[in-house]
Design a protein around this motif. Structure first.
Motif, short mmCIF file in Angstrom:
data_model
loop_
_atom_site.label_atom_id
_atom_site.label_comp_id
_atom_site.label_asym_id
_atom_site.label_seq_id
_atom_site.Cartn_x
_atom_site.Cartn_y
_atom_site.Cartn_z
N LYS A 119 0.84 -1.19 0.00
CA LYS A 119 0.00 0.00 0.00
C LYS A 119 0.88 1.24 0.00
N SER A 128 0.90 5.31 0.33
CA SER A 128 0.07 6.37 0.88
C SER A 128 0.90 7.63 1.07
N PHE A 139 -4.58 10.02 0.78
CA PHE A 139 -5.13 8.96 -0.06
C PHE A 139 -4.09 7.86 -0.19
N PHE A 140 -4.56 6.66 -0.59
CA PHE A 140 -3.65 5.53 -0.76
C PHE A 140 -4.12 4.67 -1.93
N PHE A 141 -3.23 3.84 -2.43
CA PHE A 141 -3.58 2.92 -3.49
C PHE A 141 -2.62 1.75 -3.47
N GLN A 142 -3.05 0.64 -4.07
CA GLN A 142 -2.22 -0.56 -4.11
C GLN A 142 -1.15 -0.42 -5.18
N SER A 143 -0.01 -1.01 -4.92
CA SER A 143 1.12 -0.89 -5.84
C SER A 143 1.86 -2.21 -5.94
N THR A 195 2.03 1.54 -10.21
CA THR A 195 0.98 2.09 -9.34
C THR A 195 -0.42 1.92 -9.91
N LYS A 217 -1.51 3.57 -12.48
CA LYS A 217 -1.94 4.89 -12.94
C LYS A 217 -1.62 5.06 -14.42
N GLU A 254 -1.29 10.61 -14.93
CA GLU A 254 -1.52 10.59 -13.48
C GLU A 254 -0.21 10.34 -12.73
N LYS A 283 -7.32 0.96 -17.05
CA LYS A 283 -7.00 2.24 -16.42
C LYS A 283 -6.32 3.16 -17.42
#
Length: 447
Positions: free
Chosen positions: A170, A172, A178-182, A224, A226, A230, A395
């Motif tokens: 994760k 962050s 905010f956070f996102f999986q990587s 990421t 993205k 982004e 994405k």
């Protein structure tokens, strides 16, 4: 409105567009009435601004916009009616826009148009092309077997990370909440940042500048989930918490491995396995041969479909649109490749039209997925990876980056047309060594 188009050569034409007051007056008056209904003008209630007042404030700009729009539509209509494959943009003559918008009621615009000469594409006339079958050396056979052992390896979750692992976790940022999986492939990380990703354990936490770990925004985007755009916007220090470490350990050279590679009971021992897999290795190695074959198909297509282009017109256009980015010397050096690309684009479009070849959304998604698989390489085989790649691909095509979507669409379109052409071309097969193939390929690419 009057238009007059004169071809002065097979690749150049002059277009005159005459716009009279009767052409633009109705639309100008309509626009003024629309402005009167919505304009926010101090001293007047919305929707109650007098028409003469609006005309005095906005009439001239509305007039200019409408006249230019009408002239542009006329140019596009002529291009469509004459079925012109336009190169660059219509170029206004120097006198065309010397206009007195306060006095003139009728307007004349003149343009120079550059376009490709007329052509037809007969896909059945493409001559036979040689496709080379490359015979691998013993060293290449052994190297390929090692690659297969990795490809059919076992996904492990080691306690401590090492180079070559993919570390999932994760990401962050405290300041943005905010956070996102990587998923971070350690072999893609910059050399000076790699040490902090080695020796990690589950639930370990590290911090780093998000833009410091990969060479490109594309790699950061893949890691990421993205888009490129982004990924470029990600800035500052991020915290990464390790959730899982993935490592593909090479398979052992045993019956289970033979069955996985070839199918059940296709090889009973190592000798049989090597002989049977040699053909597979040769086929895999022939990707370079396929690339050369694709190049030769396009080359034969260009040779069989003569197309003239307005080269001087095109050079002037390219220098103008790339002002400050490219010099005349740069253009001269790249111009042969530019001409080749333009001609191929016209031919592909004609083939697609004649044979009703269409690109679907899934074609574009597969183009992105292919690129992502190449990025992850041998690590793309563990459980859940295809779903991960599929999500990343969609994405990339989420609609916010139209330029990115257009790029992948063009790739998918080119591939689909090329695959159609390859089905039509007669192939002459010839077996060669790797060294001989490299010699032939080098000569072909130079010509």
């Amino acid at each position: 409105m009057q238009t007059k188009f004169d071809k002065v050569s097979s690749t150049l034409g002059n277009l005159k567009v005459e716009v009279s007051e009767a052409d633009y007056k109705p639309s100008v008056e309509k626009k003024i009435r629309e402005y009167a209904k919505t304009a926010q003008v101090k001293g007047f209630r919305p929707g109650h601004v007098p028409i003469p007042y609006i005309k005095n404030l906005y009439g001239k700009s509305i007039l200019v916009d409408e006249v230019i729009r009408i002239a542009s539509d006329a140019v596009n209509n002529v291009i469509k009616e004459e079925k012109l494959n336009i190169v660059g943009e219509p170029k206004p003559t120097e006198d065309s826009f010397q206009i007195d918008w306060h006095k003139q009621k009728d307007f004349t615009f003149e343009y120079t148009l550059g376009f490709a000469s007329a052509f037809t594409v007969d896909v059945n006339s493409i001559p036979a092309i040689t496709q080379y079958e490359i015979e691998p050396s013993e060293e290449q056979v052994q190297n390929s077997i090692e690659d297969l052992k990795k490809r059919f390896g076992v996904d492990k979750e080691p306690e401590v990370s090492a180079e070559g692992d993919i570390i999932f976790g994760k990401l962050s940022q405290e300041s943005t909440e905010f956070f996102f999986q990587s998923g971070i492939p350690t072999d893609k990380v910059k050399a000076d940042a790699k040490a902090q990703f080695i020796g990690l354990k589950k639930e370990d936490t590290i911090k780093f500048d998000i833009q410091s770990i990969f060479e490109t925004a594309r790699e950061l985007g893949f890691a990421t989930g993205k888009s490129d755009e982004e990924a470029e916007q990600l800035q500052g220090e991020f915290t990464f918490v390790v959730e899982r470490i993935s490592r593909v350990e090479p398979a052992e050279l045993n019956q289970e491995f033979f069955d996985k590679v070839l199918g059940a009971d296709k090889a009973k021992d190592e000798k049989e396995f090597v002989e049977q897999v040699r053909a597979i290795i040769s086929e895999n190695y022939n990707r370079e041969s396929d690339f050369l074959f694709d190049f030769e198909v396009e080359k034969a297509l260009l040779d069989s479909v003569p197309i003239e282009l307005p080269e001087e017109f095109l050079k002037e256009y390219l220098l103008e649109v790339n002002q400050g980015k490219a010099t005349a010397e740069d253009l001269e050096r790249e111009f042969p490749a530019i001409l080749r690309g333009i001609k191929l684009d016209f031919i592909r479009a004609e083939v697609a039209k004649d044979h009703e070849i269409k690109v679907e959304y899934n074609d574009v998604v597969e183009e992105v997925k292919s690129e992502i698989r190449g990025y992850f390489g041998g690590q793309a085989g563990f459980d859940g990876m295809e779903e991960f790649i599929d999500n990343m691909a969609k994405k990339q095509l989420d609609g916010t980056n139209k330029e990115n979507t257009r790029k992948y669409f063009e790739r998918a379109f080119g591939r689909k047309v090329l695959n159609f052409l390859k089905e039509k071309v007669q192939r002459n097969k010839e077996s060669v060594s790797v060294e001989k193939f490299n010699e032939l390929a080098s000569a072909s690419y130079k010509n």
